[in-house]
Motif scaffolding. Structure first.
Motif, mmCIF file in Angstrom:
data_model
loop_
_atom_site.group_PDB
_atom_site.id
_atom_site.type_symbol
_atom_site.label_atom_id
_atom_site.label_comp_id
_atom_site.label_asym_id
_atom_site.label_seq_id
_atom_site.Cartn_x
_atom_site.Cartn_y
_atom_site.Cartn_z
ATOM 1 N N VAL A 162 0.965 -1.199 0.102
ATOM 2 C CA VAL A 162 0.091 -0.076 -0.117
ATOM 3 C C VAL A 162 0.784 1.328 -0.011
ATOM 4 O O VAL A 162 0.636 2.230 -0.790
ATOM 5 C CB VAL A 162 -1.013 0.055 1.232
ATOM 6 N N LYS A 163 1.975 1.223 0.684
ATOM 7 C CA LYS A 163 2.937 2.398 0.946
ATOM 8 C C LYS A 163 3.400 2.731 -0.414
ATOM 9 O O LYS A 163 3.457 3.726 -0.905
ATOM 10 C CB LYS A 163 3.839 2.145 2.086
ATOM 11 N N ALA A 164 4.120 1.731 -1.120
ATOM 12 C CA ALA A 164 4.642 1.650 -2.281
ATOM 13 C C ALA A 164 3.466 2.188 -3.406
ATOM 14 O O ALA A 164 4.080 2.930 -4.370
ATOM 15 C CB ALA A 164 5.307 0.249 -2.791
ATOM 16 N N ALA A 165 2.257 1.645 -3.388
ATOM 17 C CA ALA A 165 1.341 2.096 -4.152
ATOM 18 C C ALA A 165 1.148 3.785 -4.152
ATOM 19 O O ALA A 165 1.328 4.386 -5.186
ATOM 20 C CB ALA A 165 -0.096 1.461 -4.022
ATOM 21 N N GLY A 166 1.450 4.309 -2.855
ATOM 22 C CA GLY A 166 1.003 5.648 -2.777
ATOM 23 C C GLY A 166 2.293 6.401 -3.364
ATOM 24 O O GLY A 166 2.128 7.346 -3.922
ATOM 25 N N GLN A 167 3.577 5.681 -3.201
ATOM 26 C CA GLN A 167 4.606 6.479 -3.639
ATOM 27 C C GLN A 167 4.770 6.400 -5.419
ATOM 28 O O GLN A 167 4.913 7.186 -5.841
ATOM 29 C CB GLN A 167 5.976 5.596 -3.112
ATOM 30 N N LEU A 168 4.049 5.125 -5.862
ATOM 31 C CA LEU A 168 3.928 5.128 -7.130
ATOM 32 C C LEU A 168 3.052 6.116 -7.849
ATOM 33 O O LEU A 168 3.339 6.933 -8.847
ATOM 34 C CB LEU A 168 3.585 3.839 -7.797
ATOM 35 N N GLN A 169 1.731 6.331 -6.900
ATOM 36 C CA GLN A 169 0.725 7.189 -7.261
ATOM 37 C C GLN A 169 1.377 8.672 -7.385
ATOM 38 O O GLN A 169 1.082 9.755 -8.189
ATOM 39 C CB GLN A 169 -0.561 7.264 -6.326
ATOM 40 N N GLY A 170 2.217 9.021 -6.287
ATOM 41 C CA GLY A 170 2.906 10.115 -6.311
ATOM 42 C C GLY A 170 3.779 10.551 -7.396
ATOM 43 O O GLY A 170 4.224 11.665 -8.027
ATOM 44 N N LEU A 171 4.076 9.409 -8.377
ATOM 45 C CA LEU A 171 5.031 9.730 -9.595
ATOM 46 C C LEU A 171 4.043 9.969 -10.791
ATOM 47 O O LEU A 171 4.374 10.290 -11.988
ATOM 48 C CB LEU A 171 5.664 8.509 -10.152
ATOM 49 N N LEU A 226 5.454 -5.376 -7.417
ATOM 50 C CA LEU A 226 4.363 -5.836 -8.238
ATOM 51 C C LEU A 226 3.139 -5.983 -7.739
ATOM 52 O O LEU A 226 1.954 -5.658 -8.423
ATOM 53 C CB LEU A 226 4.893 -7.357 -8.487
ATOM 54 N N PHE A 227 3.043 -6.070 -6.219
ATOM 55 C CA PHE A 227 1.613 -6.124 -5.646
ATOM 56 C C PHE A 227 1.062 -4.732 -5.454
ATOM 57 O O PHE A 227 -0.120 -4.341 -5.615
ATOM 58 C CB PHE A 227 1.600 -6.860 -4.386
ATOM 59 N N ALA A 228 1.938 -3.765 -5.455
ATOM 60 C CA ALA A 228 1.533 -2.380 -5.293
ATOM 61 C C ALA A 228 0.763 -1.941 -6.676
ATOM 62 O O ALA A 228 -0.147 -1.258 -6.634
ATOM 63 C CB ALA A 228 2.860 -1.351 -5.050
ATOM 64 N N LEU A 229 1.446 -2.372 -7.710
ATOM 65 C CA LEU A 229 0.739 -1.970 -9.143
ATOM 66 C C LEU A 229 -0.473 -2.763 -9.182
ATOM 67 O O LEU A 229 -1.443 -2.196 -9.680
ATOM 68 C CB LEU A 229 1.743 -2.599 -10.076
ATOM 69 N N GLN A 230 -0.612 -3.756 -8.576
ATOM 70 C CA GLN A 230 -1.929 -4.645 -8.724
ATOM 71 C C GLN A 230 -3.022 -3.914 -8.015
ATOM 72 O O GLN A 230 -4.310 -3.634 -8.170
ATOM 73 C CB GLN A 230 -1.983 -5.978 -8.074
ATOM 74 N N LEU A 231 -2.445 -3.234 -6.796
ATOM 75 C CA LEU A 231 -3.521 -2.491 -5.764
ATOM 76 C C LEU A 231 -4.081 -1.011 -6.473
ATOM 77 O O LEU A 231 -5.039 -0.853 -6.354
ATOM 78 C CB LEU A 231 -2.834 -2.138 -4.467
ATOM 79 N N LEU A 232 -3.222 -0.653 -7.340
ATOM 80 C CA LEU A 232 -3.476 0.573 -8.136
ATOM 81 C C LEU A 232 -4.354 0.109 -9.418
ATOM 82 O O LEU A 232 -4.648 1.120 -10.082
ATOM 83 C CB LEU A 232 -2.247 1.235 -8.670
ATOM 84 N N GLY A 233 -4.353 -1.105 -9.827
ATOM 85 C CA GLY A 233 -5.056 -1.440 -11.052
ATOM 86 C C GLY A 233 -4.135 -1.002 -12.287
ATOM 87 O O GLY A 233 -4.652 -0.681 -13.435
ATOM 88 N N VAL A 234 -2.842 -1.100 -12.077
ATOM 89 C CA VAL A 234 -1.661 -0.772 -13.047
ATOM 90 C C VAL A 234 -1.172 -2.081 -13.745
ATOM 91 O O VAL A 234 -1.248 -3.068 -13.097
ATOM 92 C CB VAL A 234 -0.664 0.082 -12.484
ATOM 93 N N THR A 235 -1.033 -2.163 -15.064
ATOM 94 C CA THR A 235 -0.358 -3.410 -15.914
ATOM 95 C C THR A 235 1.221 -3.075 -15.491
ATOM 96 O O THR A 235 1.807 -2.230 -15.984
ATOM 97 C CB THR A 235 -0.934 -3.152 -17.112
ATOM 98 N N ALA A 236 1.869 -4.146 -14.989
ATOM 99 C CA ALA A 236 3.032 -4.399 -15.041
ATOM 100 C C ALA A 236 3.811 -4.898 -16.256
ATOM 101 O O ALA A 236 3.356 -6.191 -16.658
ATOM 102 C CB ALA A 236 3.631 -5.200 -13.810
ATOM 103 N N VAL A 237 4.380 -4.148 -16.885
ATOM 104 C CA VAL A 237 5.313 -4.778 -18.225
ATOM 105 C C VAL A 237 6.760 -5.106 -17.484
ATOM 106 O O VAL A 237 7.459 -4.695 -17.127
ATOM 107 C CB VAL A 237 5.502 -3.701 -19.078
ATOM 108 N N ILE A 238 6.440 -6.773 -17.495
ATOM 109 C CA ILE A 238 7.649 -7.131 -16.658
ATOM 110 C C ILE A 238 8.906 -7.528 -17.605
ATOM 111 O O ILE A 238 8.577 -8.507 -18.471
ATOM 112 C CB ILE A 238 7.349 -8.517 -15.792
#
Ligand code: ATP
Ligand code: MG
Length: 503
Positions: free
Chosen positions: A40-49, A71-83
């Motif tokens: 969740v914290k990482a999701a907030g950081q990604l959202q900040g970007l 990878l799970f932060a991206l899923q929490l945000l509904g973002v697709t990870a291009v791995i």
């Protein structure tokens, strides 16, 4: 089609069993609750970007805790990870980033130079390291409480063994059904613990992360495959399942000598490519419970698996399709092949991709009426067990007979002096095509071409015997360590055929 929604996988798991261990990495252990909160914290950081739902974000990271969290932060945000595969060259990465139109990449600090090179070739690209990301201020993220099973969770490129890699769109439903299909087949016990030494950037590793969360069992994550560490952790962390490719398994077989793996260890899931028969035989002798599997990026990992009770009677078979999946063998005219007849392996099921990213033509070519045409050749026996022969594009037709390079390679690998073997075909005036072998000798071994040919003669029909054997120090393999037979063909074209090696 009606949307099929489920709760966000990690959030649900953290709600159901918050205090169970989610992951072991070095000396660190995270429960599902901790993994959720860090994500969740990482999701907030990604959202900040500026990252938001339905965006595509590149992930160029190695096997470690931050990668799992991101990878799970991206899923929490509904973002697709291009791995992305971190073993690729900068040019290969740039190709995949362009192909997927990815604008932002999270990468390893050790790959900063690569990041700079990528930025100079793709003007609109921005890069952030996981360390930088985790130092940023975290906003309150907009968490997607539900996932639509049709939404694209990950884009993963195929290994590029037969040509340019293709971006495979893997939906939440694909990962869900793969996890369910795997559990229905391998069985599921609460004390399961899955060891992941295969890369997370590959479907073999990523699918372990998804299973850990869906099943609620711990995974032990290793940076890479180290046989001593593997054997120590199987014992110390009570590992019950492990995913391996052939080269890893042969190192395990050598390292355990005459010992047995601990009793709780119940499944060695072997996939990624053809399994040499001598290796399977030595696993039977050592009591290693090998489950041979067949799968690909497009099927979100295994789709066919053989249980160990059939290891001996069905030696070399990849097994039967998992419960949610179907499989048939198709002949060139589109009809179904009878038992024992080889044709293209075609598969169907909810774990199969909806297609290749931005490639409607390739998608249409491979996916017809929901059936994925794998490009692999195989046959079913009378009882419906699949035998994978080889890739269609590598098939050698000699005097009207089919020769599967994998079969010859498997025989050559059975020779005690052979460390590695690769086979391809060349044009021949009399036969159309003939097989040519490339062999890497074991350290200190001094085997001759004649000896190897004799060895093949006693095990293979005459038309399958390699017409030339070349010794080499290393075979061309891609970042997934898969043999590039097309490079062998290039070698032969460049160097011309050398009469000395011919029989
Ligand atoms: P590309 O599609 O770009 O050429 P790739 O097919 O190697 O690359 P992956 O999706 O990583 O990319 O690999 C899947 C392929 O690996 C299968 O299609 C098959 O050819 C091979 N493979 C997987 N499992 C087995 C198996 N048990 N036996 C034989 N081959 C296998
Ligand atoms: Mg493929």
């Amino acid at each position: 089609m009606q949307n099929e929604n489920m709760p966000n996988f990690l959030k649900k798991r953290a709600f159901l069993t918050p205090d169970r261990t989610a992951i072991y990495f070095h000396d660190e252990t995270l429960t599902f609750n901790e993994l959720y909160h860090r994500s969740v914290k990482a999701a907030g950081q990604l959202q900040g970007l500026g990252v938001k739902k339905d965006d595509y974000v590149g992930v160029l990271l190695k096997n470690h805790l931050d990668t799992v969290i991101i990878l799970f932060a991206l899923q929490l945000l509904g973002v697709t990870a291009v791995i992305l595969n971190n073993r690729l060259t900068t040019a290969e990465l740039a190709w995949q980033l362009n192909d997927s139109k990815t604008k932002i990449v999270v990468l390893e600090p050790s790959l900063s130079e690569v990041g700079n090179a990528l930025k100079s070739s793709i003007a609109s690209l921005s890069c952030v390291t996981n360390n930088q990301l985790f130092l940023m201020k975290s906003e309150v993220p907009i968490i997607q409480e539900e996932v639509d099973l049709a939404d694209i969770c990950t884009v993963m490129y195929t290994s590029g063994t037969t040509g340019n890699p293709k971006g495979v769109m893997q939906s939440y439903g694909n990962h869900w059904w793969n996890s369910v299909g795997s559990a229905l087949n391998l069985g599921f016990i609460e004390r399961d613990c899955w060891l992941c030494t295969v890369p997370i950037f590959h479907i073999s590793g990523f699918s372990i992360l998804m299973r850990g969360v869906i099943y609620g069992v711990p995974i032990v994550l290793h940076e890479s495959f180290d046989v001593e560490k593997v054997l120590a952790d199987i014992k110390n962390k009570q590992v019950t399942i492990m995913s391996v490719v052939g080269t890893m398994l042969s190192r395990i077989v050598t390292a355990i000598k005459d010992e047995h793996l601990p009793e709780q260890f119940r499944c060695m899931l072997l996939g990624g490519g053809p399994a040499p028969l001598p290796l399977l035989q030595s696993c039977v002798e050592k009591g290693i419970p090998v489950f041979q599997t067949y799968g690909m990026t497009e099927t979100a990992s295994q789709i066919v698996t053989l249980s160990p009770e059939y290891s001996l009677t069905k030696l070399g078979s990849a097994g039967k399709p998992l419960f949610p999946a179907q499989l048939k063998i198709e002949l060139d005219d589109g009809s179904d092949a009878p038992a024992g007849t080889a044709g293209e392996i075609v598969v169907k099921g909810p774990n199969i991709t909806a297609g290749y990213l931005y490639r409607p033509e390739a998608t249409m070519e491979k996916l017809r009426d929901g059936w994925l045409h794998t490009g692999d050749v195989g046959y079913l026996d009378e009882e419906g067990f699949l035998y994978v022969l080889d890739r269609r594009s590598d098939l050698i037709i000699s005097g009207g007979e089919n020769i599967y390079p994998a079969e010859l390679e498997s025989v050559l690998l059975g020779h005690p002096d052979v460390a590695d073997a690769g086979v391809t075909g060349v044009e021949d005036d009399s036969w159309g095509q003939v097989p040519i072998a490339f062999v890497v000798k074991k350290d200190g071994a001094d085997v001759s071409v004649e000896e190897l040919v004799d060895y093949c003669m006693s095990r293979l029909a005459k038309y399958k015997i390699p017409k030339a054997v070349y010794f080499t120090d290393l075979l061309p393999r891609n970042a997934a360590k898969k043999l590039l037979r097309r490079k062998l063909r290039e070698w032969l074209k460049e160097a011309g055929l050398d009469d000395e090696n011919f029989i």
